[in-house]
Design an enzyme around this catalytic site. Sequence first.
Site, mmCIF file in Angstrom:
data_model
loop_
_atom_site.group_PDB
_atom_site.id
_atom_site.type_symbol
_atom_site.label_atom_id
_atom_site.label_comp_id
_atom_site.label_asym_id
_atom_site.label_seq_id
_atom_site.Cartn_x
_atom_site.Cartn_y
_atom_site.Cartn_z
ATOM 1 N N LYS A 18 -8.694 -4.743 -3.668
ATOM 2 C CA LYS A 18 -7.289 -4.994 -3.986
ATOM 3 C C LYS A 18 -7.045 -6.494 -4.147
ATOM 4 C CE LYS A 18 -5.334 -0.968 -1.577
ATOM 5 N NZ LYS A 18 -4.334 -0.505 -0.593
ATOM 6 N N ASP A 39 -2.350 -0.792 5.772
ATOM 7 C CA ASP A 39 -2.751 -0.185 7.049
ATOM 8 C C ASP A 39 -4.218 0.231 7.104
ATOM 9 O OD1 ASP A 39 -2.903 3.209 6.940
ATOM 10 O OD2 ASP A 39 -2.138 2.145 5.195
ATOM 11 N N ASN A 79 -9.308 -0.374 3.346
ATOM 12 C CA ASN A 79 -9.335 -0.936 1.992
ATOM 13 C C ASN A 79 -8.261 -1.999 1.779
ATOM 14 O OD1 ASN A 79 -7.224 0.950 2.043
ATOM 15 N ND2 ASN A 79 -7.475 1.486 -0.102
ATOM 16 N N ASP A 124 0.865 -1.175 0.000
ATOM 17 C CA ASP A 124 0.000 0.000 0.000
ATOM 18 C C ASP A 124 0.910 1.236 0.000
ATOM 19 O OD1 ASP A 124 -2.406 1.609 0.459
ATOM 20 O OD2 ASP A 124 -1.677 1.801 2.520
ATOM 21 N N ILE A 125 0.346 2.383 -0.331
ATOM 22 C CA ILE A 125 1.166 3.597 -0.391
ATOM 23 C C ILE A 125 1.057 4.438 0.873
ATOM 24 C CG2 ILE A 125 1.523 5.800 -1.581
ATOM 25 C CD1 ILE A 125 0.784 4.450 -4.186
ATOM 26 N N ASP A 126 -0.102 5.034 1.084
ATOM 27 C CA ASP A 126 -0.262 6.007 2.167
ATOM 28 C C ASP A 126 -0.166 5.351 3.539
ATOM 29 O OD1 ASP A 126 -0.943 8.495 0.584
ATOM 30 O OD2 ASP A 126 -2.443 7.110 -0.175
ATOM 31 N N SER A 135 -2.757 -0.062 -4.303
ATOM 32 C CA SER A 135 -3.233 1.203 -3.744
ATOM 33 C C SER A 135 -4.651 1.546 -4.170
ATOM 34 C CB SER A 135 -2.289 2.331 -4.184
ATOM 35 O OG SER A 135 -2.740 3.586 -3.724
ATOM 36 N N GLY A 136 -5.296 2.349 -3.350
ATOM 37 C CA GLY A 136 -6.571 2.919 -3.750
ATOM 38 C C GLY A 136 -6.383 4.085 -4.704
#
Length: 258
Positions: A185, A208, A211, A9-11, A43-44
Amino acid sequence: MTQKIIFFDIDNTLLDYEKKLPESTKKAVQQLQDDGHIVAIASGRAPFAFKNLLETLNISTYVSLNGQYVVYKNQAIYENQLDFAALNQLNEAAAESEHPIVYLDHEDWRSSVEYHPHVEEAVSSLKLNHPVTYDPNYYRNHAIYQSLLFCDGEAELQYKEKFPQFEFIRWHRYSVDVLPNGGSKANGIKNLIHHLGIDLNNTYAFGDGLNDIEMLKFIPNSVAMGNAELPVKEVAKHITKDVNQNGVFHGLKIVGLL
């Protein structure tokens, strides 16, 4: 060594709270690649919203828009857009309730309203150099893979009941992601690893947010960040340190990849 694929994931996973890439994470990703593994984004965000990160980390494989647009080596291998008729009905219902919608494809995002403070706050929290512009008809002539609906929790429940064609997942106190029913995802990852012929046991994932739950439930070698929400930690196999405490690096140590 058997080739593995690791999804990040990114954020608040790859990027810290200030949307910066920790040096330990950058080095860890480079080590994974040097060892012959595939490092992928899950990622979203839409691809346009993490282009710089792809370049920085030399990544060309990703599951974006919460699994609705999947790319392997810069080539799209899976696309799952929102049903147009249902999206049109959602758009009408949201307009009646004065709830803004942002429509996303893989190249851009456009808003149903010219300005709204909740849209401004949520979008600015992502710290992107790609402003949302006004185009209420964008969804009519583009393949929309995800929308952002701006409403409170009570209204969210009403939308969930009225629109079973969609999944609604909150990502911000003012906004929920709108996905095709069954979209996640995890579903995007299924399509990618099937395309590559990689065994599920050789897949890993870090996340985290809410999603990320389906992804971490699906992937056996799953790692929740120390800063993850409680429901996320409950489904992950491992829990690492906070993103601001070199969480990715320590998580990769935990699962034996570093």
